[in-house]
Design an enzyme around this catalytic site. Structure first.
Site, mmCIF file in Angstrom:
data_model
loop_
_atom_site.group_PDB
_atom_site.id
_atom_site.type_symbol
_atom_site.label_atom_id
_atom_site.label_comp_id
_atom_site.label_asym_id
_atom_site.label_seq_id
_atom_site.Cartn_x
_atom_site.Cartn_y
_atom_site.Cartn_z
ATOM 1 C CB CYS A 9 -0.944 0.007 1.195
ATOM 2 S SG CYS A 9 -0.136 0.241 2.791
ATOM 3 N N PRO A 10 0.344 2.421 -0.295
ATOM 4 C CG PRO A 10 -0.935 4.040 -1.403
ATOM 5 C CD PRO A 10 -1.032 2.688 -0.752
#
Length: 459
Positions: A9-10
């Site tokens: 995920c970011p």
């Protein structure tokens, strides 16, 4: 059956590991073997080996950032977001096992790139890849700057060579790299390694010209798509193909990037950046409160998703040289509240939660205090129409109060644990009060909206 998977995920903090755990539990229930490589904030963990790849029947990539797929040649590969892996891992596993192997990797890569070009999600992935690489620089730089002020006082930078000044200077250097890193890895996401040079140079120029965060976003996109364009239309003889990645692409794309930033974008974007900074600095009264409400809604709405990340990126963009800003304060406070409010609700209204939810509430205290908004996801997944409005209400109140009280924050992460470092937060008491009030609002609203459950614990 043997499956290998990658989750990313970011921010590389919560969703990455939640998706991995969901896939592991689902595979076990379905009777399959799975190895999940997590590409989190500390780097790749549980890395997929050559032996794993030889034994694998399928590949799952659950990621909102760019993941290198070259090692999965010849294997059935499916791609999904981390939220899909968290919500419905069994479907992903079955889909992967029923997928057909990729006969031609180059054709598949071309197909994926064509789909991304037509998809907003593709653009979002590129931006979030840049943000995910930028965040550690922002966090490390911001906290080191704050520690420098703590050890050396508000004028630490004047005492060159002192312990405090060394920490301060190191943090400032790390912090200054956030703009080139953002642009560089946006370009990398679009055009792989050839995009790094023009991306970094474009980001550095954006910083030098005063175009800042907005300039870096544009520089990364322009650099990435420029390299992709050059790769497509410049054809060299086979004997000279080796010059493309080390000479032709870096030189031409960097030259184009420099000309575009200096002659075309630099001035106008600097003007926009200056106007936005002036507007933010002049926010007072009802305007500041309204912005705090909007930021609060955004931070709580999807709990770590694209809307949350947009608000967070906006907050980090307002931090300059470690000086406290009200936007960052409102963003972090609003992100802290959802897990705390839900944890409090499980204490004051035990009859409205299952035993499993009450246990999850205990973890919510730590997740909330650590500014991990994703701690609210298990509750929202089970009862979205009551939980999401409740956490949005609490976060909006917190954001509004933080802005109204004139609170400001110099670091972009760390939650409650960094607030007591000197010079990190302005109006500390009112900042904590804003978080406390928002937490109570979330708990009370949810306690009213939820209905008692049969297998709850006694009050």
């Amino acid at each position: 059956m043997k499956i290998v998977a990658v989750t990313s995920c970011p921010t590389g903090i919560a969703h990455t590991y939640m998706a991995a755990e969901a896939l592991q539990m689902a595979a076990k229930e379905l009777g399959h073997e799975i190895r999940v490589e997590t590409q989190g904030s500390v780097g790749a963990e549980n890395v997929i080996t050559e032996e794993d790849l030889r034994q694998a029947d399928a590949v799952i990539i659950a990621a909102d950032t760019n993941v290198d797929k070259s090692r999965f040649t010849g294997l059935p590969v499916i791609e999904a977001s981390v939220s899909e892996a968290i919500k419905d891992p069994k479907t992903l596993i079955n889909k992967a096992l029923n997928a057909k192997p990729k006969a031609d990797l180059m054709q598949e890569v071309s197909r994926i790139k064509a789909e991304e070009k037509e998809s907003r999600k593709g653009l979002y992935k590129h931006l979030m890849t840049g943000v995910s690489y930028m965040i550690p620089f922002v966090v490390a730089g911001g906290i080191l700057i704050a520690l420098g002020f703590a050890f050396g006082g508000i004028y630490v930078y004047e005492n060159v060579g002192s312990f405090g000044e060394i920490i301060f200077s190191t943090g400032k250097l790390a912090f200054s790299l956030m703009v080139p890193v953002l642009a560089g890895y946006i370009a990398y996401s679009i055009s792989d390694r050839p995009g790094l040079v023009p991306g970094f140079v474009g980001g550095a120029l954006a910083d030098k010209l005063g175009a800042g965060f907005i300039g870096a976003l544009l520089a990364g996109l322009i650099a990435g798509y420029t390299v992709a364009f050059l790769k497509k239309y410049i054809k060299l003889p086979k004997s000279m193909q080796g010059l493309m990645p080390v000479l032709v692409l870096p030189v031409l794309s960097t030259l184009i990037m420099g000309l575009v930033m200096v002659l075309v974008l630099g001035g106008p974007v600097k003007s926009i950046n200056d106007a936005m900074s002036a507007w933010l600095n002049n926010l007072q009264g009802s305007s500041a409160v309204l912005l705090g409400i909007v930021l609060g809604y955004m931070m709580a709405f999807d709990m770590g998703g694209p809307i949350n990340k947009a608000a967070y990126a906006f907050g980090t963009a307002t931090i300059a040289a470690g000086q406290p800003t009200p936007i960052m304060a409102a963003v972090m406070a609003a992100g802290i509240v959802p897990p705390l409010g839900l944890a409090l609700a499980t204490v004051i209204a035990k009859d409205k939660f299952t035993a499993a939810e009450i246990e999850a509430g205990k973890a919510g205290w730590v997740l909330g205090l650590s500014f991990i908004t994703e701690g609210a996801i298990p509750f929202a997944a089970a009862d979205p129409f009551r939980v999401i409005p409740s956490i949005m209400a609490g976060s909006a109140v917190t954001g509004a109060l933080s802005m109204l009280f004139g609170c400001a924050l110099a670091v972009p992460h760390g939650g409650i644990w960094v607030l007591f470092i000197p010079n990190v937060v302005t109006n500390l008491f009112f900042y904590i009060l804003s978080i406390a009030i928002g937490t109570v609002v979330t708990a009370l609203v949810l306690s009213i909206l939820k209905k008692p459950v049969e297998n709850s614990l006694p009050l």
